[in-house]
Write an enzyme that holds these catalytic residues in place. Sequence first.
Site, PDB file in Angstrom:
ATOM      1  N   LYS A  35       0.853  -1.201   0.000  1.00 55.58           N
ATOM      2  CA  LYS A  35       0.000   0.000   0.000  1.00 55.58           C
ATOM      3  C   LYS A  35       0.883   1.243   0.000  1.00 55.58           C
ATOM      4  O   LYS A  35       2.028   1.222   0.444  1.00 55.58           O
ATOM      5  CB  LYS A  35      -0.949   0.037   1.206  1.00 55.58           C
ATOM      6  CG  LYS A  35      -0.266   0.160   2.589  1.00 55.58           C
ATOM      7  CD  LYS A  35      -0.196   1.585   3.108  1.00 55.58           C
ATOM      8  CE  LYS A  35       0.966   1.843   3.982  1.00 55.58           C
ATOM      9  NZ  LYS A  35       1.434   2.413   4.953  1.00 55.58           N
ATOM     10  N   ASP A  57      -2.706  -1.461  10.107  1.00 54.54           N
ATOM     11  CA  ASP A  57      -2.890  -1.453   8.645  1.00 54.54           C
ATOM     12  C   ASP A  57      -3.514  -2.748   8.133  1.00 54.54           C
ATOM     13  O   ASP A  57      -3.871  -2.842   6.961  1.00 54.54           O
ATOM     14  CB  ASP A  57      -1.537  -1.269   7.933  1.00 54.54           C
ATOM     15  CG  ASP A  57      -1.043   0.173   8.000  1.00 54.54           C
ATOM     16  OD1 ASP A  57      -1.852   1.057   8.328  1.00 54.54           O
ATOM     17  OD2 ASP A  57       0.148   0.400   7.725  1.00 54.54           O
TER      18      ASP A  57
HETATM   19  P1  ATP Z   1       3.861  -0.302   7.902  1.00 53.29           P
HETATM   20  O1  ATP Z   1       3.817   0.540   6.662  1.00 53.29           O
HETATM   21  O2  ATP Z   1       2.574  -1.092   8.146  1.00 53.29           O
HETATM   22  O3  ATP Z   1       4.352   0.395   9.115  1.00 53.29           O
HETATM   23  P2  ATP Z   1       6.369  -1.359   7.039  1.00 53.29           P
HETATM   24  O4  ATP Z   1       6.284  -1.522   5.548  1.00 53.29           O
HETATM   25  O5  ATP Z   1       7.033  -0.110   7.507  1.00 53.29           O
HETATM   26  O6  ATP Z   1       4.918  -1.462   7.632  1.00 53.29           O
HETATM   27  P3  ATP Z   1       7.029  -4.121   7.386  1.00 53.29           P
HETATM   28  O7  ATP Z   1       7.669  -4.449   6.090  1.00 53.29           O
HETATM   29  O8  ATP Z   1       5.659  -4.613   7.612  1.00 53.29           O
HETATM   30  O9  ATP Z   1       7.111  -2.562   7.681  1.00 53.29           O
HETATM   31  O10 ATP Z   1       8.026  -4.677   8.526  1.00 53.29           O
HETATM   32  C1  ATP Z   1       8.015  -4.180   9.836  1.00 53.29           C
HETATM   33  C2  ATP Z   1       8.659  -5.193  10.770  1.00 53.29           C
HETATM   34  O11 ATP Z   1       7.854  -6.358  10.832  1.00 53.29           O
HETATM   35  C3  ATP Z   1      10.048  -5.622  10.357  1.00 53.29           C
HETATM   36  O12 ATP Z   1      10.906  -5.348  11.421  1.00 53.29           O
HETATM   37  C4  ATP Z   1       9.945  -7.121  10.120  1.00 53.29           C
HETATM   38  O13 ATP Z   1      11.035  -7.820  10.667  1.00 53.29           O
HETATM   39  C5  ATP Z   1       8.656  -7.532  10.818  1.00 53.29           C
HETATM   40  N1  ATP Z   1       7.889  -8.568  10.077  1.00 53.29           N
HETATM   41  C6  ATP Z   1       7.160  -9.540  10.632  1.00 53.29           C
HETATM   42  N2  ATP Z   1       6.544 -10.281   9.699  1.00 53.29           N
HETATM   43  C7  ATP Z   1       6.878  -9.787   8.511  1.00 53.29           C
HETATM   44  C8  ATP Z   1       6.556 -10.137   7.174  1.00 53.29           C
HETATM   45  N3  ATP Z   1       5.753 -11.161   6.883  1.00 53.29           N
HETATM   46  N4  ATP Z   1       7.069  -9.382   6.188  1.00 53.29           N
HETATM   47  C9  ATP Z   1       7.847  -8.306   6.501  1.00 53.29           C
HETATM   48  N5  ATP Z   1       8.200  -7.972   7.735  1.00 53.29           N
HETATM   49  C10 ATP Z   1       7.727  -8.673   8.751  1.00 53.29           C
END
Ligand code: ATP
Length: 284
Positions: free
Chosen positions: A10, A136
């Site tokens: 997203k 989210d």
């Molecule tokens: P958001 O935009 O919802 O804040 P994000 O894109 O910034 O998310 P993610 O890629 O979801 O961040 O990763 C955040 C944390 O979640 C990381 O530290 C990662 O280690 C952990 N994590 C747990 N499960 C997953 C997964 N399936 N894929 C990616 N990261 C994961």
Amino acid sequence: MKIYEKASAKINLLLDVLHKREDGYHEVEMIMTMVDLADRLEMTELPRDTIIISSQAGYIPLDEKNLAFQAAKLIKDRYNVRTGVYIHLDKRIPVAAGLAGGSSDAAAALRGLNRLWKLNIPTEELQTLGAELGSDVPFCVTGGTAIARGRGEKLEPIATPPQCWVVLAKPPIHVSTQEIYGKLNAKAISRHPSVPRMRRAIEHQQFYEMCQAMGNVLEDVTVRLYPEVRQIKECMLRLGADGVLMSGSGPTVFGLVAKESKVARLYNGLRGFCKDVYAVRMLS
Ligand code: ATP
């Protein structure tokens, strides 16, 4: 039995923070939409009562810290499922990037396991379950385009934005959403982006007005900590993107481009100093 689900990334076309709540969360107003960059989940039923996660990506947890694992555990416990599942995660969305990769994996696991285990859980209930996993996740259950309020879980679907290209660039840093919200002083936000303006632009399919209406109050916080985010924004604007914004808490920056002829220039220019660059379409 084996099933597949796509977990799309997203972007936030708008992210506003109204105030910090007594429960520690921030009251937000966001406009989110999905782009054509996705992880793939392959889910296989196991006769044993166990959850196993594997992935080609070496940089995410594969135990109970994985959000897809947590989704499987939640649905198993809540609906007394006695069989297990093996989930293979083909990870393509960059991690800790502001693209909700983990949340989208969790949502895809909820959707997929609902089918695999034939539970017939209505979508709204899947979203309520998702809210237990992360703010989210409810949006990622349905995708589309929506205004999200509360801590992100109260959703109002809106029209699909005007079609365009989205060029995403992620500098080689990991940003913790918690850290960015922790450093935000909600009372000191000087300019709040306008949700009604963005909504109007989307509903009337006014691409350039939509670009003007984009805003993210977390950008200043992330840019102060990671100046490369500003450099990428400036680079995108120089290379001709029509609208540029950081997604979520960053560090990914996206540029919206109406004309396909501009996309290659933007993509190649960014690849000069950033490895993670993607040129994708907005999902309709
Ligand atoms: P958001 O935009 O919802 O804040 P994000 O894109 O910034 O998310 P993610 O890629 O979801 O961040 O990763 C955040 C944390 O979640 C990381 O530290 C990662 O280690 C952990 N994590 C747990 N499960 C997953 C997964 N399936 N894929 C990616 N990261 C994961």
